[in-house]
Design an enzyme around this catalytic site. Structure first.
Site, short mmCIF file in Angstrom:
data_model
loop_
_atom_site.label_atom_id
_atom_site.label_comp_id
_atom_site.label_asym_id
_atom_site.label_seq_id
_atom_site.Cartn_x
_atom_site.Cartn_y
_atom_site.Cartn_z
CE LYS A 262 -27.88 2.19 -73.78
NZ LYS A 262 -28.42 0.86 -73.41
CB SER B 44 -24.05 -0.62 -73.22
OG SER B 44 -25.25 -1.30 -73.45
CG ASP C 176 -20.74 -8.14 -59.01
OD1 ASP C 176 -20.13 -7.12 -58.61
OD2 ASP C 176 -21.96 -8.14 -59.30
#
Length: 551
Positions: free
Chosen positions: A397, A372, A383
């Site tokens: 999740k 999460s 990224d």
């Protein structure tokens, strides 16, 4: 037909049964007559239904958001999807008949409130593993839990097949010290079966006064027999951030979960590492920093944004969410407006952060227990190529649960309203973050049969992955395969599991941490062995030993 309208009409209709036995045909005309009246009341109810949380729509996130209101959400749905939300008259007639049968003929009298709450629980519980009805105590516990202090055992849990499944033990708690593991299935609490309880009811039984004992009976994949473990409850004060200077110029910061104070605590710990390094080694800067998110089950979305902002340039996108309603479509950035809970931008804790940390070489440690909010951080840093992600595949999740207070402000529903995406648009749902460099959990390898989101029944598919469209079908096959794997254990697996049970993150015996530091230094590291390769080598060795014995 708005969801709020349906909910109010639905409950009003059901309550009509309280005085006696009514048929569905009698009640449905009343339902239909109420619709127009309820539509006119939505605007007024929007102002009265909700608590102080409505000022900050992404305040409580696991990732949780507190919806501005059910009415607001449903006005959007009404505008965008009017036809698909038409009142299901035939299905409601069936429900009304069942309700009437229970009220009229069930062997024992059942309170109306219980019947309604059970129905709501069933509606939400069958959507996905994370949607749920929160009764008064569960709603209160949710708010307390985000503040980092509550009484209990110290485990993050979910439900599977009617049993309580351990998602992750929380560090420095009774459950963690007793060796409770992710994936353990709790089937008894003090010799009382868990089967038949809701998750909220099971959690209530696990929580209690400090210094009281609770026996839990668990099923573990690598154990042939159930385990009985007696735990002593305590006040769980979760330390969300830990740190230490590993050696000259190299620091370690661990986040155990994301709470209200995590951002300010992170700032304090990072500054402390810089100060200690300067005092001991006369160097004001660091050469490397390890951010440890292993076994971090998540927490507040705002905290995840703030932690990411600590290491990234200002105003870059951290995460986006996408759902059916306009309020579920958001982009959140590395700016105070998106991570300060109380809205007081003057109290930005990142103002006090040592600016040198923005340039320090970083490694982020993750594993199957990283879920999460921790995946949001790892995904953002990956990224932007700000850090190397090292370890094993994360939990996966990638969905947002909105906590929507109901009319009484004492109960709420937790409803999955969106999927979240990394800055590059990757969905993590049922897939997780793949590490840049996979490193085994121990020198002997990694444990098998890690418990992840994709193992949960009714989990949402990954919209970016065509294969995940078949995930629900494949899930049962995976469950069956894992059952078969119990009988395919070897001595190496036992050694790995024993090592992990004794492992303390950040200690001298932390194999993955050592590898992470070597990576920061530019020294050789040992990538993970593929399971198939490890099994082939083991089989070769076994065959060789057999041949030696034969000869």
């Amino acid at each position: 037909m708005k969801l709020t309208t349906f909910k109010k009409t639905f409950l009003t209709a059901i309550l009509c049964f309280c005085g006696g036995y009514f048929t569905a045909n009698q009640i449905l005309p009343y339902i239909q007559n109420q619709q127009n009246q309820q539509n006119q009341q939505n605007q007024q109810n929007q102002q009265n239904q909700f608590t102080e949380f409505n000022q900050n729509p992404h305040k409580f996130s696991l990732p949780f958001v507190i919806s501005d209101s059910l009415a607001k959400t449903n006005q959007e749905e009404n505008q965008n999807d009017e036809d698909s939300l038409a009142l299901p008259i035939n299905e409601l007639r069936t429900f009304a008949e069942v309700y009437a049968a229970i009220k009229h003929g069930y062997v024992e009298q059942v309170p109306d409130k219980k019947i309604i709450e059970n129905a709501i629980t069933g509606m939400l519980g069958n959507l996905d593993p994370h949607s749920a009805f929160l009764d008064t105590e569960a709603y209160k516990d949710l708010q307390i839990g985000t503040q980092g202090e509550f009484g209990g055992l110290g485990i993050e849990v979910g439900m599977e097949d009617g049993l309580v499944k351990v998602i992750s033990p929380i560090e420095d708690t009774p459950a963690y010290r007793a060796g409770i593991k992710s994936g353990d299935l709790i089937f008894k609490l003090d010799d009382s079966p868990v089967k038949g309880l809701t998750l909220n009811e099971a959690v209530k039984k696990m929580r209690g006064k400090p210094n009281t004992k609770l026996k839990i009976s668990i099923l573990r994949k690598d154990q042939p027999k159930p385990l009985d473990i007696v735990l002593t409850r305590e006040i769980i004060k979760v330390k969300s951030v830990k740190s230490k200077l590993l050696e000259a110029n190299y620091g370690w910061v661990r986040i155990t979960n994301f709470q209200e104070n995590t951002i300010s605590d992170l700032v304090s710990h990072i500054n402390k590492i810089f100060e200690e390094n300067s005092a001991k080694y006369k160097n004001n800067n660091l050469k490397g920093l390890v951010l440890d998110l292993r076994n971090d089950p998540g927490g507040l979305l705002t905290a995840a944004i703030g932690v990411s902002a600590a290491f990234l340039p200002e105003n870059v996108k951290i995460v986006s969410t996408d759902g059916r309603t306009e309020s579920a479509k958001q982009e959140l950035f590395a700016k105070p407006e998106d991570y300060i809970l109380d809205g007081n931008l003057a109290n930005n804790p990142l103002k006090n952060l040592n600016p040198l940390v923005k340039k320090v070489k970083m490694v982020v440690l993750v594993n199957s227990g990283s879920a999460s909010a921790s995946e949001i951080v790892a995904g953002a840093l990956q990224d932007y190529k700000r850090a190397k992600i090292v370890g094993t595949q994360t939990f996966g999740k990638g969905s947002v649960q909105s906590v929507m207070p109901l009319r009484d402000n004492k109960t709420a529903i937790k409803l999955t309203t969106a999927r979240y995406y990394t800055p590059n648009g990757r969905s993590i749902q049922a897939k997780g973050i793949s590490p840049d460099i996979e490193i085994d959990e121990t020198e002997k390898g990694s444990a098998k049969n890690h418990f992840r989101e994709s193992d949960l029944l009714h989990h949402l598919a990954n919209t970016n992955d065509e294969k995940s469209a078949k995930s629900e079908k494949n899930n049962q096959n995976l469950v069956e395969k894992n059952k078969d794997d119990k009988n395919d254990k070897n001595d190496n697996d036992k050694e790995v599991n024993e090592s992990l049970a004794r492992l303390e993150f950040g200690s001298d015996k932390d194999y993955q941490l050592k590898q992470a530091v070597n990576l920061l230094k530019g020294l050789p590291i040992t990538p993970a062995k593929k399971i198939d390769e490890a099994n082939q080598n083991q089989n070769k060795n076994q065959n060789k030993n057999k041949n030696n014995l034969t000869n």
